[in-house]
Enzyme design. Structure first.
Site, PDB file in Angstrom:
ATOM      1  N   ASN A   9       0.865  -1.178   0.000  1.00 48.88           N
ATOM      2  CA  ASN A   9       0.000   0.000   0.000  1.00 48.88           C
ATOM      3  C   ASN A   9       0.907   1.236   0.000  1.00 48.88           C
ATOM      4  OD1 ASN A   9      -1.785   2.052   0.572  1.00 48.88           O
ATOM      5  ND2 ASN A   9      -2.322   1.311   2.632  1.00 48.88           N
ATOM      6  N   TRP A  10       0.985   1.890  -1.131  1.00 51.54           N
ATOM      7  CA  TRP A  10       1.886   3.048  -1.231  1.00 51.54           C
ATOM      8  C   TRP A  10       1.302   4.293  -0.580  1.00 51.54           C
ATOM      9  CZ3 TRP A  10       4.673   3.191  -6.694  1.00 51.54           C
ATOM     10  CH2 TRP A  10       5.543   2.085  -6.779  1.00 51.54           C
ATOM     11  N   LYS A  11       0.022   4.259  -0.234  1.00 52.23           N
ATOM     12  CA  LYS A  11      -0.640   5.422   0.379  1.00 52.23           C
ATOM     13  C   LYS A  11      -0.433   6.656  -0.505  1.00 52.23           C
ATOM     14  CE  LYS A  11      -0.151   3.117   4.780  1.00 52.23           C
ATOM     15  NZ  LYS A  11      -0.008   3.199   6.230  1.00 52.23           N
ATOM     16  N   HIS A  92      -9.426   1.093   5.105  1.00 46.29           N
ATOM     17  CA  HIS A  92      -8.158   1.274   5.816  1.00 46.29           C
ATOM     18  C   HIS A  92      -8.392   2.247   6.973  1.00 46.29           C
ATOM     19  CE1 HIS A  92      -4.061   2.458   6.719  1.00 46.29           C
ATOM     20  NE2 HIS A  92      -3.658   1.377   6.074  1.00 46.29           N
ATOM     21  N   GLU A  94      -6.778   4.643   7.985  1.00 44.81           N
ATOM     22  CA  GLU A  94      -6.538   6.056   7.624  1.00 44.81           C
ATOM     23  C   GLU A  94      -7.744   6.648   6.894  1.00 44.81           C
ATOM     24  OE1 GLU A  94      -2.746   5.372   5.730  1.00 44.81           O
ATOM     25  OE2 GLU A  94      -1.873   4.910   7.691  1.00 44.81           O
ATOM     26  N   GLU A 162      -5.209  -5.106  10.657  1.00 47.85           N
ATOM     27  CA  GLU A 162      -4.220  -4.051  10.836  1.00 47.85           C
ATOM     28  C   GLU A 162      -4.481  -3.313  12.146  1.00 47.85           C
ATOM     29  OE1 GLU A 162      -2.306  -2.940   6.857  1.00 47.85           O
ATOM     30  OE2 GLU A 162      -3.938  -1.556   7.214  1.00 47.85           O
ATOM     31  N   GLY A 168       2.792   2.014  10.823  1.00 45.35           N
ATOM     32  CA  GLY A 168       3.789   3.076  10.697  1.00 45.35           C
ATOM     33  C   GLY A 168       4.522   3.411  11.987  1.00 45.35           C
ATOM     34  N   SER A 208       3.632  -2.351  10.262  1.00 47.26           N
ATOM     35  CA  SER A 208       5.072  -2.433  10.519  1.00 47.26           C
ATOM     36  C   SER A 208       5.694  -3.775  10.119  1.00 47.26           C
ATOM     37  CB  SER A 208       5.383  -2.096  11.983  1.00 47.26           C
ATOM     38  OG  SER A 208       5.033  -0.752  12.256  1.00 47.26           O
ATOM     39  N   GLY A 229       2.885  -1.203   4.214  1.00 48.50           N
ATOM     40  CA  GLY A 229       2.933   0.215   3.849  1.00 48.50           C
ATOM     41  C   GLY A 229       4.353   0.641   3.521  1.00 48.50           C
ATOM     42  N   GLY A 230       5.020   1.231   4.506  1.00 50.84           N
ATOM     43  CA  GLY A 230       6.350   1.816   4.305  1.00 50.84           C
ATOM     44  C   GLY A 230       7.333   0.912   3.582  1.00 50.84           C
TER      45      GLY A 230
HETATM   46  P1  PGA Z   1       3.058   0.144   7.558  1.00 45.35           P
HETATM   47  O1  PGA Z   1       1.560   0.369   7.018  1.00 45.35           O
HETATM   48  O2  PGA Z   1       3.569  -1.136   6.953  1.00 45.35           O
HETATM   49  O3  PGA Z   1       3.808   1.347   7.081  1.00 45.35           O
HETATM   50  O4  PGA Z   1       2.960   0.050   9.046  1.00 45.35           O
HETATM   51  C1  PGA Z   1       0.685  -0.715   6.869  1.00 45.35           C
HETATM   52  C2  PGA Z   1      -0.636  -0.267   6.310  1.00 45.35           C
HETATM   53  O5  PGA Z   1      -1.144   0.789   6.721  1.00 45.35           O
HETATM   54  O6  PGA Z   1      -1.216  -0.931   5.439  1.00 45.35           O
END
Ligand code: PGA
Length: 248
Positions: A9-11, A92, A94, A162, A168, A208, A229-230
């Site tokens: 997920n590149w957000k 998600h 977010e 999640e 993050g 993470s 994500g990251g």
């Molecule tokens: P993260 O994000 O790997 O940067 O913790 C995961 C996500 O929100 O899908």
């Protein structure tokens, strides 16, 4: 047998230059032993689909519940599909937080995604406060019954667990905590949709996930992959996560 899935997920990260990372990832995994999905910003979807080739799928990060209409700035599931997506992340944390998305919004979007032929990757997860109050499983149960539509199958639904406090932050639940929630999600899916469907839905852990912890997480029963994500932004980080899943 569920085919494992490594999803990135590149957000809200990446312009055209980031496609070089996808190109490198595709070159490193020409015939992957697991499914790979990258969800870039919508602006990159079409180009990403071309760069990704056959071995890597691309997906959206959200869609509207309607197929078309007067919704300035929104994208329908059919539009994502038209741009090359085969999946879409929905609900998600977010989105739930930044856009006040509720379970019934997520459910309507998931229905639209499935009708458009996309896989809905539906996210659930508790806050730190909820975990500390020992409410995790109740929260997950509520999110699942509220967000997952009735017409799901083993093919068009993926559930991502999640925990919000792990996204993050570099904090990861213990393997026991991950296992407890994944077993719970599996049992609830089986109860609601029957064993056939319930056992074929893939369950991802997200929050993470890094090259250094991926192998341990992938060893937990009912973890069929990760939503990353990251560490999905750079091929050098995501590639070892994919390799860990391949050998899990
Ligand atoms: P993260 O994000 O790997 O940067 O913790 C995961 C996500 O929100 O899908």
């Amino acid at each position: 047998m569920r085919r494992k899935l490594a999803a990135g997920n590149w957000k809200m990260n990446g312009t055209g230059a980031a496609l070089a990372e996808l190109e490198a990832l595709a070159a490193a995994h020409p015939a992957p032993g697991v499914d790979i999905l990258i969800c870039p910003p919508a602006t990159l979807l079409h180009r990403a689909a071309e760069v990704a080739g056959d071995a890597i799928a691309v997906g959206g990060q959200d869609c509207h519940a309607n197929a078309s209409g007067a919704h300035t700035g929104d994208l329908s599931a059919g539009m994502l599909r038209d741009a090359g997506a085969t999946a879409v992340i929905l609900g998600h944390s977010e989105r739930r937080e930044d856009h006040d998305e509720r379970n019934d919004d997520v459910r309507a979007k998931a229905r639209a995604a499935m009708e458009a032929g996309l896989i809905a990757v539906i996210c659930v997860g508790e806050s730190l406060e909820q975990r500390e109050a020992a409410n995790t499983l109740d929260i997950i149960a509520g999110q699942m019954s509220g967000s997952i539509p009735d017409q799901c199958t083993g093919e068009n639904l993926v559930v991502a667990y999640e925990p919000i406090w792990a996204i993050g932050t570099g904090k990861v639940p213990t393997l026991e905590q991950i296992g407890e929630v994944h077993d719970f999600i599996r049992a609830r899916l089986e109860r609601r949709f029957g064993e056939g469907v319930g056992r074929s839905v893939r369950l991802l852990y997200g929050g993470s996930v890094k090259p250094g912890n991926a192998a341990d997480i992938f060893g937990v029963p009912n973890v069929d992959g990760a939503l990353v994500g990251g560490a999905s932004l750079k091929a050098d980080d995501f590639s070892p996560i994919i390799a860990a899943l391949e050998s899990a």
